[in-house]
Design a protein around this motif. Structure first.
Motif, PDB file in Angstrom:
ATOM      1  N   GLY A  95      35.342  38.040  40.147  1.00  0.00           N
ATOM      2  CA  GLY A  95      35.177  36.813  40.915  1.00  0.00           C
ATOM      3  C   GLY A  95      35.612  36.966  42.359  1.00  0.00           C
ATOM      4  O   GLY A  95      34.900  36.533  43.282  1.00  0.00           O
ATOM      5  N   TYR A  96      36.759  37.596  42.562  1.00  0.00           N
ATOM      6  CA  TYR A  96      37.261  37.771  43.923  1.00  0.00           C
ATOM      7  C   TYR A  96      36.351  38.666  44.760  1.00  0.00           C
ATOM      8  O   TYR A  96      36.335  38.568  45.993  1.00  0.00           O
ATOM      9  CB  TYR A  96      38.672  38.349  43.896  1.00  0.00           C
ATOM     10  N   HIS A  97      35.604  39.547  44.108  1.00  0.00           N
ATOM     11  CA  HIS A  97      34.708  40.451  44.838  1.00  0.00           C
ATOM     12  C   HIS A  97      33.344  39.827  45.127  1.00  0.00           C
ATOM     13  O   HIS A  97      32.575  40.374  45.920  1.00  0.00           O
ATOM     14  CB  HIS A  97      34.505  41.751  44.049  1.00  0.00           C
ATOM     15  N   ASN A  98      33.046  38.688  44.478  1.00  0.00           N
ATOM     16  CA  ASN A  98      31.694  38.142  44.584  1.00  0.00           C
ATOM     17  C   ASN A  98      31.617  36.667  44.961  1.00  0.00           C
ATOM     18  O   ASN A  98      30.510  36.114  45.036  1.00  0.00           O
ATOM     19  CB  ASN A  98      30.955  38.353  43.257  1.00  0.00           C
ATOM     20  N   ALA A  99      32.746  36.022  45.212  1.00  0.00           N
ATOM     21  CA  ALA A  99      32.743  34.609  45.592  1.00  0.00           C
ATOM     22  C   ALA A  99      33.908  34.329  46.541  1.00  0.00           C
ATOM     23  O   ALA A  99      34.868  35.109  46.588  1.00  0.00           O
ATOM     24  CB  ALA A  99      32.851  33.725  44.349  1.00  0.00           C
ATOM     25  N   PRO A 100      33.834  33.244  47.299  1.00  0.00           N
ATOM     26  CA  PRO A 100      34.938  32.889  48.202  1.00  0.00           C
ATOM     27  C   PRO A 100      36.253  32.717  47.434  1.00  0.00           C
ATOM     28  O   PRO A 100      36.283  32.096  46.366  1.00  0.00           O
ATOM     29  CB  PRO A 100      34.476  31.560  48.808  1.00  0.00           C
ATOM     30  N   SER A 101      37.335  33.266  47.990  1.00  0.00           N
ATOM     31  CA  SER A 101      38.633  33.236  47.307  1.00  0.00           C
ATOM     32  C   SER A 101      39.092  31.819  46.998  1.00  0.00           C
ATOM     33  O   SER A 101      39.711  31.567  45.963  1.00  0.00           O
ATOM     34  CB  SER A 101      39.685  33.943  48.172  1.00  0.00           C
ATOM     35  N   ASN A 157      28.722  27.023  45.664  1.00  0.00           N
ATOM     36  CA  ASN A 157      27.523  27.803  45.953  1.00  0.00           C
ATOM     37  C   ASN A 157      27.353  28.978  44.991  1.00  0.00           C
ATOM     38  O   ASN A 157      26.247  29.368  44.655  1.00  0.00           O
ATOM     39  CB  ASN A 157      27.567  28.332  47.402  1.00  0.00           C
ATOM     40  N   SER A 158      28.484  29.549  44.534  1.00  0.00           N
ATOM     41  CA  SER A 158      28.428  30.739  43.667  1.00  0.00           C
ATOM     42  C   SER A 158      28.726  30.339  42.234  1.00  0.00           C
ATOM     43  O   SER A 158      29.671  30.832  41.621  1.00  0.00           O
ATOM     44  CB  SER A 158      29.428  31.783  44.163  1.00  0.00           C
ATOM     45  N   ILE A 159      27.928  29.422  41.701  1.00  0.00           N
ATOM     46  CA  ILE A 159      28.224  28.845  40.395  1.00  0.00           C
ATOM     47  C   ILE A 159      28.211  29.884  39.287  1.00  0.00           C
ATOM     48  O   ILE A 159      29.029  29.818  38.360  1.00  0.00           O
ATOM     49  CB  ILE A 159      27.226  27.697  40.072  1.00  0.00           C
ATOM     50  N   ASP A 160      27.322  30.892  39.363  1.00  0.00           N
ATOM     51  CA  ASP A 160      27.260  31.897  38.311  1.00  0.00           C
ATOM     52  C   ASP A 160      28.533  32.749  38.278  1.00  0.00           C
ATOM     53  O   ASP A 160      29.085  33.028  37.213  1.00  0.00           O
ATOM     54  CB  ASP A 160      26.028  32.786  38.479  1.00  0.00           C
ATOM     55  N   VAL A 164      31.911  32.950  35.477  1.00  0.00           N
ATOM     56  CA  VAL A 164      32.580  34.165  35.006  1.00  0.00           C
ATOM     57  C   VAL A 164      34.091  34.013  35.180  1.00  0.00           C
ATOM     58  O   VAL A 164      34.876  34.386  34.303  1.00  0.00           O
ATOM     59  CB  VAL A 164      32.070  35.407  35.768  1.00  0.00           C
ATOM     60  N   VAL A 165      34.514  33.452  36.314  1.00  0.00           N
ATOM     61  CA  VAL A 165      35.941  33.224  36.561  1.00  0.00           C
ATOM     62  C   VAL A 165      36.499  32.223  35.557  1.00  0.00           C
ATOM     63  O   VAL A 165      37.617  32.376  35.058  1.00  0.00           O
ATOM     64  CB  VAL A 165      36.178  32.723  38.005  1.00  0.00           C
ATOM     65  N   MET A 166      35.727  31.211  35.247  1.00  0.00           N
ATOM     66  CA  MET A 166      36.171  30.239  34.241  1.00  0.00           C
ATOM     67  C   MET A 166      36.315  30.905  32.874  1.00  0.00           C
ATOM     68  O   MET A 166      37.226  30.572  32.106  1.00  0.00           O
ATOM     69  CB  MET A 166      35.195  29.073  34.171  1.00  0.00           C
ATOM     70  N   LEU A 167      35.428  31.854  32.576  1.00  0.00           N
ATOM     71  CA  LEU A 167      35.548  32.613  31.328  1.00  0.00           C
ATOM     72  C   LEU A 167      36.835  33.427  31.333  1.00  0.00           C
ATOM     73  O   LEU A 167      37.500  33.548  30.298  1.00  0.00           O
ATOM     74  CB  LEU A 167      34.341  33.537  31.157  1.00  0.00           C
ATOM     75  N   SER A 168      37.220  33.961  32.503  1.00  0.00           N
ATOM     76  CA  SER A 168      38.483  34.703  32.598  1.00  0.00           C
ATOM     77  C   SER A 168      39.667  33.776  32.323  1.00  0.00           C
ATOM     78  O   SER A 168      40.620  34.149  31.641  1.00  0.00           O
ATOM     79  CB  SER A 168      38.629  35.362  33.980  1.00  0.00           C
ATOM     80  N   ALA A 169      39.592  32.553  32.852  1.00  0.00           N
ATOM     81  CA  ALA A 169      40.652  31.572  32.607  1.00  0.00           C
ATOM     82  C   ALA A 169      40.731  31.225  31.128  1.00  0.00           C
ATOM     83  O   ALA A 169      41.823  31.086  30.559  1.00  0.00           O
ATOM     84  CB  ALA A 169      40.393  30.310  33.432  1.00  0.00           C
ATOM     85  N   PHE A 170      39.571  31.110  30.493  1.00  0.00           N
ATOM     86  CA  PHE A 170      39.524  30.838  29.049  1.00  0.00           C
ATOM     87  C   PHE A 170      40.167  31.984  28.269  1.00  0.00           C
ATOM     88  O   PHE A 170      40.907  31.744  27.299  1.00  0.00           O
ATOM     89  CB  PHE A 170      38.080  30.636  28.605  1.00  0.00           C
TER      90      PHE A 170
END
Length: 299
Positions: A95-101, A157-160, A164-170
């Motif tokens: 997530g950090y490599h592909n979306a705004p922090s 903007n980077s919903i996809d 993935v980040v939400m899956l990491s939180a899960f």
């Protein structure tokens, strides 16, 4: 009997507080590192250091031999928990490599909310309006700090990638909730988590990156991260979860990003904003809301 309960509660508070403090240092060491390692390589070396540091603790406490008595079912379960922890970091780094922090940080801290939901489903813990309100207050506090009070600065903007980040939180929430089912020595359990993480990170490094030897500067960050931030802290986290309801602990974790902000201000002389203190007030209120519920239940 009441003295034992007070003692256990105090011990649980100490464990969770130490864990929160150590996890809040992560941002500082990430900025300090300026590492030449990519996230696959950094994860691999940090996992090794975490595993070895906990192995030393287990040997010192004369608990390491207990592992030989664990059933295959227990070992497989512990290695599965290690995979969940590994997946949390792998997906988060993606997530950090592909979306705004900014967006990643907000989505990342949905994991305490997932803890409350999963605790209700898996652990059958009591779900009350107070717990829901506490989590809501905590999330508002974090959102205020991360957005610096300007909600318009947050977009999807980077919903996809954010899914993935939400899956990491899960994954981390599931790791935390299932950790309550671990009945073996906590040091041994966390050591096996990181043994699994070492194996998984080695496979991912070999598949998507390459093997290199860290520089001396890299080793400083690796050792601090591996021994304290991602090593001993997990022992505190698991011990705390064995004392308190997972959903009771969840709102207090919202203090981690706020503490991180304060440490960054202190170390790197970043600007101080009033909204940081407003956010901290929301987090404190979240903790108080949950604490008041526990006191009433004992009267």
């Amino acid at each position: 009997m009441s003295e034992l309960n007070i003692s256990q509660q105090t011990l649980g508070i100490i464990y969770i507080s130490l864990c929160i403090f150590l996890w809040s240092l992560l941002g500082i060491f990430v900025k300090f590192a300026g590492s030449s390692l990519d996230h696959y390589q950094y994860m691999f070396y940090s996992s090794i250091v975490s595993f070895l540091s906990l192995l030393v603790v287990a040997i010192f406490n004369k608990k390491a031999k207990e592992i030989l008595s664990y059933s295959k079912k227990v070992l497989i379960f512990l290695l599965f928990l290690g995979f969940l922890d590994f997946a949390f970091y792998l997906l988060l780094y993606f997530g950090y490599h592909n979306a705004p922090s900014l967006e990643v940080l907000v989505i990342q801290y949905t994991w305490p909310i997932f803890i409350v939901i999963l605790s209700l489903i898996i652990l059958k813990e009591e779900f009350t309006k107070r717990k829901f309100f506490a989590v809501l207050l905590g999330f508002v506090g974090v959102a205020l700090v991360i957005t610096k009070g300007d909600i318009s600065s947050f977009s999807l903007n980077s919903i996809d990638v954010l899914l993935v980040v939400m899956l990491s939180a899960f994954c981390f929430a599931l790791f935390s909730v299932l950790s309550k089912k671990v009945k073996v020595n906590s040091v041994n359990a966390v050591m096996i988590y990181f043994l699994g993480a070492t194996i998984y990170s080695f496979i991912s490094m070999q598949s998507f990156s390459s093997f290199i030897i860290p520089t001396p500067k890299d080793w400083i960050a690796i050792l601090v991260n591996g021994v304290l931030i991602n090593g001993i802290s997990y022992v505190f986290w698991v011990k705390g979860l064995q004392i308190f309801d997972a959903s009771k602990v969840a709102p207090f974790t919202f203090i981690i990003p706020i503490l991180s902000a304060f440490f960054l201000i202190l170390v790197f002389d970043e600007p101080i904003l009033i909204v940081y203190f407003v956010g901290l007030a929301f987090v404190v209120m979240a903790g108080l809301v949950n604490s008041i519920k526990v006191k009433k239940a004992r009267n």
